[in-house]
Enzyme design. Structure first.
Site, short mmCIF file in Angstrom:
data_model
loop_
_atom_site.label_atom_id
_atom_site.label_comp_id
_atom_site.label_asym_id
_atom_site.label_seq_id
_atom_site.Cartn_x
_atom_site.Cartn_y
_atom_site.Cartn_z
N GLY A 127 36.27 37.84 36.06
CA GLY A 127 35.72 36.56 35.66
C GLY A 127 34.33 36.39 36.22
CD GLN A 133 28.69 39.88 38.09
OE1 GLN A 133 28.92 40.52 37.08
NE2 GLN A 133 27.88 40.30 39.03
CE LYS A 149 34.12 32.82 44.74
NZ LYS A 149 34.92 31.71 45.28
CG ASP A 247 37.80 22.44 41.88
OD1 ASP A 247 38.18 21.52 41.13
OD2 ASP A 247 37.19 23.43 41.49
#
Lengths: 951, 272
Positions: A127, A133, A149, A247
């Protein structure tokens, strides 16, 4: 099953055709050991002697060629690369990064943790998002895959990611060494090619995708219970650790690849913060945003419980419970579905109450005042028409998914996932009743009444005990609210916001609540405010506001929502009325916010330097600044500033956001926004460059940035050892001259910064800065521009904080901050502050701008930077800057959320909230965002160098 | 000129007889029957060389190719440079080149006029549709799903009578995996009665359920695939034992009763 049956049908005609049967002519019938031994032995021998021809023509083809032609050579390096990163053209970081500051990955690209001599071989892209990324990587030593990541090579993102690393380190190692609490495990982190890389255990699909795979039908109650238990275990731990995820949403809860059935883990702590340092005010993805965040109230870990409740409902219903198309729509849905509204004490204290509510007093004055109002209490939520009148923009209202508007009815009437026997029906019914009771304890407007994770974990819905009567949780220890200092920060911002609200009404409304917060801020700000800021305000208002307001009209809605900046102009007037500070404080704040954008940008630049060392959040802010300036001017024109800026800001965050929206929520301005976002991105990049410059200057101290303006030029020269700084200074000057108005704005921001710095002392371990970003992102589409402004202010504060947190980074930040606050002991700071002031006084507008300009210049792409500045109209600058910062923060947030999935982006919208708050929190939050934004942009160009140094 | 270690693959023949061969490049040969020659011998002339190498010094050796039976102007090639190239033979140009795999591509086979499958050293079989070049479908990966390095795949064959099925061979393995493209990841059955590595596989041109395989155990086995594989695996129905390891095997589309096998220096035609 269906496929199998069709396959069977298809087989029949084939069978009919198959009259052919091989006959044993040359062949003989197969027997278990035909001629077995001899041939087997000989075959085995020969295999040893030589390889089968097929091997020599495939795996050993190159060797075969060499036999035929000894000069034959072949290098795998000549193979065309399958790029995973798009665009795959290397333009930054010596060609390692693309125009988005993403490391260009291709299959079999190797990431190396030099310290550990650990290699990660990129195999696929899982992703990407605003943060960077996520790649699926092969680790040969362990013969396993991990998710890495790879953060963008921009200081703001870098810093934000450091916070994530810090939080996860604590959660993993200190609180959950046994990995029992369903929080993703961080395995490693390192810097590679100036990109911070964080390696995580590889997980599977997220819960949103799971629901999607289920055609958006709800999951079975048993699964919902199973997941709820696991999420609660994580929330219990996070509350214990004092961490707010900020979140939580289905996209951030992933199924585990492990053998355990249906085990889930919570990921993406990129927006998380310490409960004691909730810097960002605009956080959480909109659907899962708690009322206190929505309204700009102080928040605690209880906001995660709200999100948790929304998630539980969504798992069961298959669709989000509060799919608010806008914040207004979100609030409207909450009130409708819950049949209640936020408690008066919350509304009395919240910053944005007046965006959504009328007070009883006002109501009485309304012409068509109806008696029914009185029954609701002292607050009455605005109708759509009223909201439109106040906001100058019609609120976005999403479509309704559930015919039954009350929570109880929605849950009770939701069709079961399968046909049930009578026995199952009664169990299903009682479990649904238990879930309603459970949800009622979680989706509770009053954060102080909302159940804690521990309390919720005793609920029959979770424990599986029969549900007989409404659950009465055991008393929980007193809620921990943000410390006063913190409160001050946020509130003040909020206060600003209110005034900021363009509509005059709003301002009056705001006064009440705002004042409280303002007071806090005021103190710190007072310095800045008094001087230039006021003056600047005046100038700003006249020049910028007057025109800008008109222009903003469109944007106004945005402002109303989030952006403090917009309001600030108004606020000033309103504030005049305000007793506490006098008009000036407000003005300061407001101005500061705007100016922050500029100022922040500078600050952020400074951050860059630091960023490399520490993970301080401050860096993030820079990007935002950058974006703001570039985007708004050209594309949007004056009126658009807000929008444009919003867009611009978004480039980092927004773009992503837009994308997310499109994916998941098509109704959100998909097309136009996305386009803008892209444009913004480009602009942001440029901006980033600017910031970079700024960052360069930082090393020397904030002074430069501040000085950045006319003075700055001189200062920068002196201060800066760094060539970059010099450049920045020069450029700034030019810019300042062009945009007088804007410059003023900039000065304002400086003043804000000061307050921030005062608050800064707190900067804790965590970077609270995130929230700002989040806020910005959220409303990017609508309000983003406004928000961003606020955010900018916030960011400044953040950067300061961040600086504190990280030693290396901190220094630089401090310098920048110090200028503002004067608190900082360092001489640089003081000077900076002084400069800032002086700037504001003299050419207040220019100062801020100057700083920005400076940033732009330093980077390799000075030209870009300059143009942007010039393009930006003065008024725009202020606004834009503010906005941008927000974005940057938002971006960060996104990053966190995004990392696994594109969907994460939606969270960004949260950012907006932060923005507004930022004024209040400006000390912390503001500084941070700025730093980040500027840092980000900078990172792209100069940042690289900075980053290197730091590392 | 012609790589001696490469066998010629006679992939397809249309009116004027053409022959394609692979090696460093694809070469197209035209076979002309010499009518005025009493002994009926024919002459072979090279029609064209399909060379896609961008670097003059080095070519990327081809591992295999397949002439599209449904669209005879298309030849697909696989190369160790991880790509598959689709040639328009009539015009002698590259229709497209796809980075198909992460490692060398060892074999390619057409399914439909615009759909081909490829097998690679990265252990995967992927299906490509020329109409959607952005994506491929991985229908099989050797090795454990996420752990352990995968085993390179060497050859694959697409069942032209029932396009749902593809067979593939693994490096140094006596197993043949039969894949159903509707059910990716898991092979529908494995054929594992060879006692040496399998070198060649070919589906029967006239039957959807028969496949022939040949390997280092010197055996050529004909299998009839059952609707459902039994617990003990699938036994072949017929077997042939050659004098030595069988390197290559073809099942003639035009003469479906004949199978050709090559071992050592011999070529044998087997009637079934």
């Amino acid at each position: 099953m269906e496929e199998a049956s069709t396959a069977a049908k298809e087989d029949e005609p084939h069978l009919k055709k198959q009259t052919w049967k091989p006959t044993p002519k040359a062949f003989h019938l197969y027997s278990v050991a035909p001629n077995g031994d001899s041939s087997e032995k000989s075959g085995a021998l020969r295999v040893v002697v030589r390889k089968p021809l097929v091997l020599r023509l495939t795996t050993d083809l190159v060797e075969t060629y060499k036999i035929c032609n000894p000069t034959f050579k072949y290098s795998e390096a000549l193979n065309p690369k399958r790029y995973l990163t798009s665009p795959s053209v290397g333009v930054l970081n010596d060609g390692y990064d693309n125009a988005n500051s993403d490391l260009i990955l291709s299959v079999n690209y190797v990431l190396v943790n030099a310290a550990k001599q650990q290699r990660y071989i990129v195999k696929d892209l899982l992703g990407h998002g605003t943060f960077g990324q996520v790649a699926k990587c092969w680790v040969s030593e362990t013969n396993s895959y991990v998710a890495v990541k790879i953060i963008k090579n921009q200081p703001a993102f870098f810093q934000q990611a450091k916070v994530e690393v810090n939080i996860l380190s604590v959660l993993n190692e200190k609180y959950d060494p046994e990995d029992n609490h369903h929080i993703v495990r961080m395995l490693d982190y390192f810097v590679f090619q100036r990109h911070l890389c964080i390696s995580f255990e590889l997980l599977e699909t997220n819960l949103y995708e799971l629901i999607k795979m289920n055609q958006f039908r709800g999951l079975s109650l048993g699964i919902v219970q199973l997941f709820s238990r696991q999420i609660l275990r994580a929330l219990i731990l996070m509350k214990e650790a004092g961490i707010i995820h900020c979140d939580l949403k289905p996209e951030n809860i992933l199924l585990c690849a492990s053998v355990k059935p249906a085990e889930i883990k919570i990921i993406d702590f990129g927006s998380a913060c310490s409960e004691h340092r909730p810097i960002y005010s605009y956080i959480q993805s909109r659907y899962y945003r708690s009322p206190e965040v929505l309204l700009g109230h102080q928040y605690t870990t209880a906001i995660d419980m709200w999100s948790f409740g929304c998630i539980v409902a969504e798992l069961f219903l298959g669709l989000p419970l509060f799919p608010g198309a806008s914040e207004y729509d979100l609030l409207r849905r909450m009130i409708k579905i819950l049949g209640a509204q936020p408690p008066d004490h919350l509304l009395n204290e919240a910053k944005y109450t007046d965006k959504f509510f009328k007070r009883a007093g006002d109501i009485l004055d309304v012409e068509n005042n109806e008696t029914s109002f009185s029954s609701i209490g002292s607050f009455q939520v605005l109708t759509e028409e009223e909201f439109e009148a106040r906001d100058l923009k019609r609120p976005l209202i999403g479509k309704e998914y559930f015919n039954h508007m009350k929570l109880e009815e929605i849950v009770t009437n939701y069709p079961p996932s399968k046909r049930l026997t009578e026995e199952e029906m009664s169990k299903d019914k009682s479990t649904r009743l238990a879930m309603i009771d459970f949800l009622r304890g979680l989706i509770e407007f009053d954060p102080s009444k909302r159940w804690s994770p521990l309390q919720a974990s005793g609920h029959p819905f979770v424990t599986g005990e029969p549900f007989t009567c409404p659950y009465k949780p055991p008393p929980e220890t007193t809620r921990m609210f943000v410390t006063p200092n913190f409160k001050v920060d946020h509130r003040p911002a909020a206060g600003h916001w209110i005034p900021a609200g363009f509509s005059p009404q709003v301002s009056s409304m705001n006064r009440g609540p705002a004042h409280n917060s303002l007071h806090f801020q005021m103190v710190p700000y007072s310095h800045a405010g008094s001087y230039g800021s006021l003056g600047s305000h005046g100038s700003y208002n006249e020049g910028g506001l007057g025109s800008s307001c008109g222009s903003y009209g469109d944007d106004s809605s945005l402002y109303g929502y989030y952006s403090p900046a917009g309001p600030s102009g108004l606020t000033i007037h309103a504030q005049g009325a305000i007793p506490i500070f006098g008009a000036s404080p407000d003005a300061r704040r407001r101005t500061s916010q705007f100016s922050h954008g500029n100022g922040l940008g500078v600050g952020s630049t400074a951050n860059f330097g630091p960023m490399s060392l520490g993970a301080s959040p401050s860096q993030f802010t820079p990007p935002s600044n950058i974006q703001v300036s570039s985007g708004s001017p050209g594309k949007y024109g004056p009126s658009s500033p807000a929008r444009g800026s919003g867009v611009h800001g978004s480039p980092l965050g927004k773009v992503a956001v837009v994308g997310q929206f499109n994916k998941r929520r098509s109704w959100v301005h998909p097309g136009s926004f996305s386009t803008q976002a892209q444009e913004n991105n480009s602009s942001s990049l440029r901006q980033g460059n600017f910031t970079d410059t700024a960052s360069c200057s930082y090393p020397e101290g904030n002074a430069r940035p501040h000085g950045g303006s006319p003075r700055g030029g001189a200062q920068s020269n002196t201060n800066m050892p760094n060539w970059r700084q010099h450049r920045g200074g020069v450029r700034f000057n030019s810019v300042s001259s062009s945009n007088a108005v804007q410059q003023t704005t900039g000065s304002f921001s400086f003043s804000d910064d000061k307050p921030d710095s005062s608050s800064i002392p707190d900067p804790g371990d965590w970077d609270p800065n995130y929230s700002d970003e989040l806020l910005l992102q959220e409303d990017v589409s609508d309000t983003s521009s406004l928000t961003s402004d606020f955010a900018n202010g916030m960011r400044l504060g953040h950067s300061l904080n961040s600086g504190v947190a990280t030693a290396g980074v901190a220094r630089q930040y401090r310098a920048s901050y110090s200028v503002h606050s004067g608190y900082h002991p360092s001489s640089q700071r003081v000077t900076g502050a002084i400069q800032g002031y002086s700037n504001s006084d003299v050419g207040s507008p220019p100062s801020a701008h100057d700083l920005h300009v400076g940033f732009g210049r330093p980077p390799s792409k000075p030209s870009h930077l300059m143009p942007h500045f010039s393009q930006n109209s003065p008024s725009r600058f202020g606004h834009q800057h503010g906005l941008r910062p927000n974005y940057a923060p938002s971006t960060f947030v996104h990053v966190g959320s995004d990392w696994m999935y594109p969907n994460f982006h939606p969270p960004l919208p949260n950012c907006n909230a932060a923005g507004p708050r930022s004024p209040g929190s400006s000390t912390f939050s503001n500084s941070v965002p700025w730093g980040r934004r500027s840092g980000l942009p900078v990172a792209s160009i100069p940042p690289m160098s900075h980053a290197r140094k730091d590392y | 000129m012609f790589n001696p270690t490469h066998h010629n693959n006679n992939a397809s023949a249309t009116d004027p007889l053409f022959l394609a061969s692979s090696g460093d490049y694809i070469r197209i040969w035209e076979i002309q029957h010499n009518s005025n020659s009493s002994n009926g011998c024919s002459s072979i002339t090279q029609k064209s060389v399909l060379d896609n190498s961008k670097c003059s010094e080095l070519c990327s050796p081809l591992t295999s190719f397949d002439w599209n039976p449904m669209e005879p102007r298309r030849i697909g090639t696989s190369s160790i440079d991880t790509t598959c190239t689709v040639w328009d033979v009539e015009r002698g140009i590259v229709e497209m080149q796809l980075i198909a795999h992460d490692k060398e591509v060892h074999d390619i086979a057409w399914g439909e006029s615009s759909v081909f499958a490829s097998a690679s050293a990265d252990g995967s079989v992927r299906i490509f549709d020329l109409r959607d070049k952005e994506h491929s479908t991985i229908i099989y990966e050797s090795g454990d799903s996420s752990l352990s390095q995968s085993t390179p795949l060497l050859r694959l064959a697409w069942n032209k009578q029932d396009l749902r099925y593809i067979a593939a061979t693994l490096m140094d393995s006596s197993r043949i995996v039969v894949l159903d493209i509707r059910f990716p990841v898991m092979p529908v059955m494995e054929l594992s009665r060879h006692r040496g590595s399998v070198n060649a596989i070919a589906w029967a041109p006239q039957s959807s359920r028969h496949i022939c395989s040949a390997g280092d155990d010197s055996q050529a086995l004909i299998w009839e695939l059952p609707a459902v594989a039994g617990p003990s695996g699938v036994d072949p129905v017929l077997a042939y034992t050659a004098e030595s390891e069988i390197n290559q095997m073809q099942w003639s589309p035009l003469q479906p009763d004949w199978i050709a096998i090559a071992f050592a220096s011999k070529l044998q035609l087997l009637k079934v």
